[in-house]
Design a protein around this motif. Sequence first.
Motif, PDB file in Angstrom:
ATOM      1  N   SER A  11      -3.464 -30.441 -17.333  1.00 42.32           N
ATOM      2  CA  SER A  11      -3.744 -29.216 -17.997  1.00 42.32           C
ATOM      3  C   SER A  11      -3.121 -29.429 -19.615  1.00 42.32           C
ATOM      4  N   HIS A  12      -3.223 -28.475 -20.298  1.00 40.90           N
ATOM      5  CA  HIS A  12      -2.868 -28.568 -21.647  1.00 40.90           C
ATOM      6  C   HIS A  12      -1.191 -28.730 -21.842  1.00 40.90           C
ATOM      7  N   ASP A  13      -0.571 -27.930 -20.901  1.00 39.21           N
ATOM      8  CA  ASP A  13       0.869 -27.856 -20.932  1.00 39.21           C
ATOM      9  C   ASP A  13       1.566 -29.267 -20.326  1.00 39.21           C
ATOM     10  N   THR A  22      -7.388 -36.983 -14.757  1.00 38.63           N
ATOM     11  CA  THR A  22      -6.876 -37.018 -15.931  1.00 38.63           C
ATOM     12  C   THR A  22      -7.564 -37.665 -17.214  1.00 38.63           C
ATOM     13  N   LEU A  23      -7.382 -37.712 -18.478  1.00 36.07           N
ATOM     14  CA  LEU A  23      -8.080 -38.319 -19.373  1.00 36.07           C
ATOM     15  C   LEU A  23      -7.917 -39.512 -19.652  1.00 36.07           C
ATOM     16  N   HIS A  24      -6.875 -40.211 -19.002  1.00 32.19           N
ATOM     17  CA  HIS A  24      -6.517 -41.674 -19.243  1.00 32.19           C
ATOM     18  C   HIS A  24      -7.451 -42.365 -18.344  1.00 32.19           C
ATOM     19  N   MET A  25      -7.889 -41.755 -17.453  1.00 37.05           N
ATOM     20  CA  MET A  25      -8.768 -42.439 -16.165  1.00 37.05           C
ATOM     21  C   MET A  25      -9.826 -43.323 -16.737  1.00 37.05           C
ATOM     22  N   THR A  26     -10.395 -44.355 -16.264  1.00 32.97           N
ATOM     23  CA  THR A  26     -11.558 -45.131 -16.409  1.00 32.97           C
ATOM     24  C   THR A  26     -12.294 -44.213 -15.487  1.00 32.97           C
ATOM     25  N   HIS A  30      -8.142 -26.983 -10.146  1.00 37.38           N
ATOM     26  CA  HIS A  30      -6.767 -26.641 -10.312  1.00 37.38           C
ATOM     27  C   HIS A  30      -6.097 -26.908 -11.477  1.00 37.38           C
ATOM     28  N   MET A  31      -5.623 -25.799 -12.236  1.00 37.22           N
ATOM     29  CA  MET A  31      -5.497 -26.015 -13.667  1.00 37.22           C
ATOM     30  C   MET A  31      -6.463 -26.770 -14.525  1.00 37.22           C
ATOM     31  N   GLY A  32      -6.423 -27.833 -15.252  1.00 41.10           N
ATOM     32  CA  GLY A  32      -7.501 -28.101 -15.828  1.00 41.10           C
ATOM     33  C   GLY A  32      -7.616 -27.654 -17.347  1.00 41.10           C
ATOM     34  N   SER A  33      -6.493 -27.160 -17.908  1.00 45.34           N
ATOM     35  CA  SER A  33      -6.752 -26.426 -19.239  1.00 45.34           C
ATOM     36  C   SER A  33      -7.325 -27.562 -20.307  1.00 45.34           C
ATOM     37  N   LEU A  34      -6.849 -28.677 -20.137  1.00 44.84           N
ATOM     38  CA  LEU A  34      -7.292 -30.034 -20.982  1.00 44.84           C
ATOM     39  C   LEU A  34      -8.330 -30.365 -20.588  1.00 44.84           C
ATOM     40  N   LEU A  35      -8.366 -30.919 -19.320  1.00 44.11           N
ATOM     41  CA  LEU A  35      -9.549 -31.720 -18.897  1.00 44.11           C
ATOM     42  C   LEU A  35     -10.685 -30.963 -19.006  1.00 44.11           C
ATOM     43  N   THR A  36     -10.958 -29.733 -18.720  1.00 44.34           N
ATOM     44  CA  THR A  36     -12.322 -29.067 -18.789  1.00 44.34           C
ATOM     45  C   THR A  36     -12.766 -28.851 -19.909  1.00 44.34           C
ATOM     46  N   ARG A  37     -12.003 -29.030 -21.069  1.00 38.79           N
ATOM     47  CA  ARG A  37     -12.475 -28.701 -22.479  1.00 38.79           C
ATOM     48  C   ARG A  37     -13.157 -30.318 -22.707  1.00 38.79           C
ATOM     49  N   HIS A  38     -13.232 -31.192 -22.200  1.00 35.76           N
ATOM     50  CA  HIS A  38     -13.756 -32.456 -22.510  1.00 35.76           C
ATOM     51  C   HIS A  38     -15.119 -33.073 -22.035  1.00 35.76           C
ATOM     52  N   PRO A  39     -16.188 -32.841 -22.615  1.00 33.64           N
ATOM     53  CA  PRO A  39     -17.249 -32.866 -22.298  1.00 33.64           C
ATOM     54  C   PRO A  39     -17.649 -34.278 -21.341  1.00 33.64           C
ATOM     55  N   GLY A  40     -16.896 -35.328 -21.876  1.00 32.03           N
ATOM     56  CA  GLY A  40     -17.177 -36.870 -21.144  1.00 32.03           C
ATOM     57  C   GLY A  40     -16.544 -36.607 -19.776  1.00 32.03           C
ATOM     58  N   ALA A  41     -15.293 -35.839 -19.763  1.00 33.93           N
ATOM     59  CA  ALA A  41     -14.774 -36.090 -18.211  1.00 33.93           C
ATOM     60  C   ALA A  41     -15.575 -35.096 -17.540  1.00 33.93           C
ATOM     61  N   MET A  42     -16.152 -33.811 -18.022  1.00 34.60           N
ATOM     62  CA  MET A  42     -16.765 -32.976 -17.095  1.00 34.60           C
ATOM     63  C   MET A  42     -18.376 -33.633 -16.971  1.00 34.60           C
ATOM     64  N   ALA A  43     -18.868 -34.517 -17.593  1.00 38.04           N
ATOM     65  CA  ALA A  43     -20.092 -35.128 -17.207  1.00 38.04           C
ATOM     66  C   ALA A  43     -19.828 -36.178 -16.061  1.00 38.04           C
ATOM     67  N   TRP A  44     -18.743 -36.669 -16.028  1.00 43.41           N
ATOM     68  CA  TRP A  44     -18.335 -37.726 -14.968  1.00 43.41           C
ATOM     69  C   TRP A  44     -18.206 -36.847 -13.609  1.00 43.41           C
ATOM     70  N   ALA A  46     -11.809 -22.679 -23.811  1.00 45.89           N
ATOM     71  CA  ALA A  46     -12.443 -23.683 -24.395  1.00 45.89           C
ATOM     72  C   ALA A  46     -13.175 -24.606 -23.314  1.00 45.89           C
ATOM     73  N   THR A  47     -13.209 -24.150 -21.903  1.00 43.25           N
ATOM     74  CA  THR A  47     -13.879 -24.782 -21.017  1.00 43.25           C
ATOM     75  C   THR A  47     -15.383 -25.282 -21.298  1.00 43.25           C
ATOM     76  N   VAL A  48     -15.742 -26.357 -21.065  1.00 42.63           N
ATOM     77  CA  VAL A  48     -17.206 -26.495 -21.011  1.00 42.63           C
ATOM     78  C   VAL A  48     -17.704 -26.928 -19.516  1.00 42.63           C
ATOM     79  N   ALA A  49     -16.935 -26.661 -18.556  1.00 37.31           N
ATOM     80  CA  ALA A  49     -17.147 -27.268 -17.326  1.00 37.31           C
ATOM     81  C   ALA A  49     -18.661 -26.651 -16.763  1.00 37.31           C
TER      82      ALA A  49
END
Length: 272
Positions: free
Chosen positions: A90-92, A102-106, A130-144, A165-168
């Motif tokens: 999440s963003h918070d 999370t964003l730091h994952m390979t 569940h939550m995801g206000s940060l992760l769901t706005r990142h196209p790379g993570a959502m592509a994975w 801002a979700t791109v999911a």
Amino acid sequence: MTATGGCRLTLLLLLLGFAWPAGSAGAAATPVITIIIDDMGNHGGWGDAALAVPGPVTYAFLPHTPHANRLALKAHAAGKEVMLHLPMQSHDGNALGPGALTLHMTETAFKRTLEENLKAVPYVKGINNHMGSLLTRHPGAMAWLMQGIRSRGDLFFIDSRTTLATVARQLAVEYQVPSASRDVFLDNSRDPAAISRQFDQLLKRARRQGYAIGIGHPYPETSQVLAQRLADMEALGVRLIPASEMINYQRSRTLWHASSSPSPTVAKSLKQ
């Protein structure tokens, strides 16, 4: 499109194995709603009470939580649909619990965690965040994520829309993952009167656009309100359907509207 052209497309879809769901846009449709109860698995008593809500309510379970396995088995035995409630950053910076993405994952760790989470909840038909206000706005993570879901071939995704801002959903469409988005949160406030008002908003949205998805939680207040409001679906003038059926319903509406108003190129090809 001419009536003949519309009939030809409908016939083609039927020959390809596609059938309009009952009450779909191919006929005079009764508005449909889906209700998803999130955050199942941490609280056994609340979870049992939530499963007693009448009708085809859908339940989303947090992976690796104390009661997820038992409650998911119970839900499936009762004919309820089971989803994975997938923790995402999440963003918070809120605590996510086990199995978080999370964003730091390979990419390897991301997809391995997704698979482990799916194995942790039996009878999963789909996923929502569940939550995801940060992760769901990142196209790379959502592509994975969509690659991982697509590789299974039998799962759908519902965007909980915890951020504007979700791109999911956009990435789900791009990767051809069956998908939909949440319309109404039912219980941001646990006050029963507030929950009932949000339920009314869900009905209003469904009557306006033909369908709506509501998300709530296994709070005692939510279970009480839903048990009361869902006791007489006929009086509500809507139909409650599981999440997977909602995915197919929305897909049928898209195909129906496309067959009714195709591009000139499509219309020309149908006439040939």
